[in-house]
Design an enzyme around this catalytic site. Structure first.
Site, short mmCIF file in Angstrom:
data_model
loop_
_atom_site.label_atom_id
_atom_site.label_comp_id
_atom_site.label_asym_id
_atom_site.label_seq_id
_atom_site.Cartn_x
_atom_site.Cartn_y
_atom_site.Cartn_z
N TYR A 1 0.81 -1.22 0.00
CA TYR A 1 0.00 0.00 0.00
C TYR A 1 0.85 1.28 0.00
CZ TYR A 1 -4.35 -2.65 0.79
OH TYR A 1 -5.43 -3.49 0.68
N LYS B 1 3.91 -13.99 5.85
CA LYS B 1 4.05 -15.07 4.86
C LYS B 1 5.53 -15.19 4.52
CE LYS B 1 2.06 -17.97 1.87
NZ LYS B 1 1.37 -19.19 2.24
N ASP C 1 -2.27 -17.44 5.24
CA ASP C 1 -3.31 -18.36 4.74
C ASP C 1 -3.86 -19.22 5.88
OD1 ASP C 1 -0.75 -19.40 4.83
OD2 ASP C 1 -0.88 -20.54 2.96
N ASP D 1 -5.73 -5.55 6.18
CA ASP D 1 -6.91 -5.06 5.48
C ASP D 1 -7.88 -6.22 5.21
OD1 ASP D 1 -8.70 -3.64 3.97
OD2 ASP D 1 -7.33 -3.18 2.33
N ASP E 1 -11.72 -7.57 7.47
CA ASP E 1 -13.07 -7.81 6.91
C ASP E 1 -13.55 -9.21 7.31
OD1 ASP E 1 -12.84 -5.33 5.52
OD2 ASP E 1 -14.01 -6.12 3.85
C1 LIG Z 1 -8.06 2.29 0.35
C2 LIG Z 1 -8.95 1.37 1.06
C3 LIG Z 1 -10.07 0.94 0.14
C4 LIG Z 1 -8.20 0.17 1.56
C5 LIG Z 1 -8.89 -0.45 2.70
O1 LIG Z 1 -9.84 -1.18 2.58
C6 LIG Z 1 -8.39 -0.11 4.00
O2 LIG Z 1 -7.19 0.07 4.12
O3 LIG Z 1 -9.16 -0.01 4.95
#
Ligand SMILES: CC(C)CC(=O)C(=O)O
Ligand SMILES: NC(=O)C1=CN([C@@H]2O[C@H](COP(=O)(O)OP(=O)(O)OC[C@H]3O[C@@H](n4cnc5c(N)ncnc54)[C@H](O)[C@@H]3O)[C@@H](O)[C@H]2O)C=CC1
Length: 322
Positions: A105, A150, A183, A207, A211
């Site tokens: 990123y 990893k 993983d 990231d 989720d």
């Molecule tokens: C730039 C974002 C979409 C990336 C992301 O999902 C996050 O870092 O929370």
């Protein structure tokens, strides 16, 4: 929603807050020509704390830039089961501590004829400070860290992260740790989520895993987050702009409300003001009470619209706050 909840807490505990709103994201790009206008950057810089709503497809140009610009190196993403939600498993309480400034990123991507290349940047300094952060958090929790990377495939970059994390572990003898490849960690989060306390990981893995962890505890609508630096912090729900439900009054506001609670908690430490800590606790306990009473959006099985949940929550704050 965050503003009304913080204002309500301020009224109850007798402190004052000045709110300033700034534009960012897809609508700012369309109307002002920039996803992150200079005025917004200065606004964030000059505020005691910032809270960001979903900004859409330009998120990279807004939040990833702000994280790097202000060196908000620690991304805290709690995944905790609240009452009234439908988790995959009860009793889960995980804190993901994600390195927030490096890795893929960083944004070093290049096109070559017929191919594209991205640079994965990992430094010892950033790895050490995020590992220190994670182990300090673990000392205040259940004293266990899972280090996720990893390094079997990326021995230089992920190897550095893992090595430094283990060095930091050795200076925190009261905290136990284990190492997992990402993983295997993503599988363990589904199979045995209660085995995680603090999950320390790199930017991209954090990231994705956050989720997944959010879904384990009831969905993205229940996932708050904090981007913390040495002197500044920015708070946001983990979720994006949810285009599939946008504008229908279906979005669950608890992720944003709980992000506001995290902001009040951080501000209480930054300002040394115990009223802000009380405010943070009230917001969270009001959320718990409201969820127990079924004040929830359809993603949680509730029947209320976003704004109705907000009003219900504020009423509970007044009831609990006296
Ligand atoms: C730039 C974002 C979409 C990336 C992301 O999902 C996050 O870092 O929370
Ligand atoms: N940190 C940020 O600013 C982020 C921005 N985004 C941006 O958001 C946009 C949409 O991204 P997606 O990949 O669709 O992820 P998303 O997080 O917006 O949505 C994923 C799924 O979760 C659901 N969801 C999200 N928030 C919810 C809420 N509050 N209540 C109930 N359900 C909710 C959505 O309906 C959807 O089914 C993209 O433009 C993306 O770049 C995505 C993630 C993080």
């Amino acid at each position: 929603m965050a503003i009304s909840v913080v204002q309500r807490a301020a009224d109850i505990f007798g402190f004052s807050v000045e709110f300033r709103g700034y534009r960012a994201g897809d609508s700012a790009l369309a109307e002002l020509g920039e996803a992150l206008p200079e005025e917004t950057i200065q606004g964030v810089r000059s505020s005691d704390a910032a809270i960001k709503g979903p900004v859409g497809e330009t998120a990279k140009d807004v939040i990833v830039r702000l994280r790097q610009m202000f060196d908000l190196y620690a991304n805290l993403r709690p995944a905790k089961v609240y009452p009234g939600v439908r988790p995959l498993m009860d009793g889960v309480d995980i804190l993901i501590v994600r390195e927030n400034t490096e890795d893929l990123y960083k944004g070093y991507e290049f096109e070559l004829p017929g191919s594209a290349v991205a640079l994965k940047v990992v430094t010892e300094r950033a790895s050490r400070r995020i590992a220190e952060y994670a182990f300090r958090e673990a000392e205040r929790r259940r004293k266990h860290v899972t280090i996720v990377h990893k390094s079997n495939v990326m021995p230089k970059t992920d190897g550095l992260f893992g090595r430094v994390a283990k060095e930091v572990a050795s200076s925190h003898p009261g905290v136990s740790y284990r190492e997992m490849y990402v993983d295997a960690a993503s599988m363990a989060l589904i199979r045995d989520p209660r085995s995680f306390d603090v999950l320390l990981t790199m930017n991209v893995y954090g990231d994705i895993l956050s989720d997944e962890a959010a879904q384990v505890v009831g969905g993205l609508g229940m996932a708050p987050s904090a981007n913390i630096g040495e002197k500044m912090a920015l708070f946001e729900p983990v979720h994006g702009s949810a285009p599939d439900i946008a504008g229908k009054g279906l979005a669950n506001p608890y992720a944003t409300v709980l992000s506001a609670a995290m902001m009040l908690d951080w501000l209480s430490q930054a300002k040394g003001d115990p009223r802000l800590e009380k405010a943070s606790k009230l917001v969270e306990s009001a959320a718990v009470t409201a969820l127990r009473r079924g004040i929830a959006t359809p993603d949680l099985g509730g029947k209320y619209k976003t704004s109705e949940v907000g009003k219900g929550l504020e009423a509970v704050m007044v009831e609990l706050g006296g």
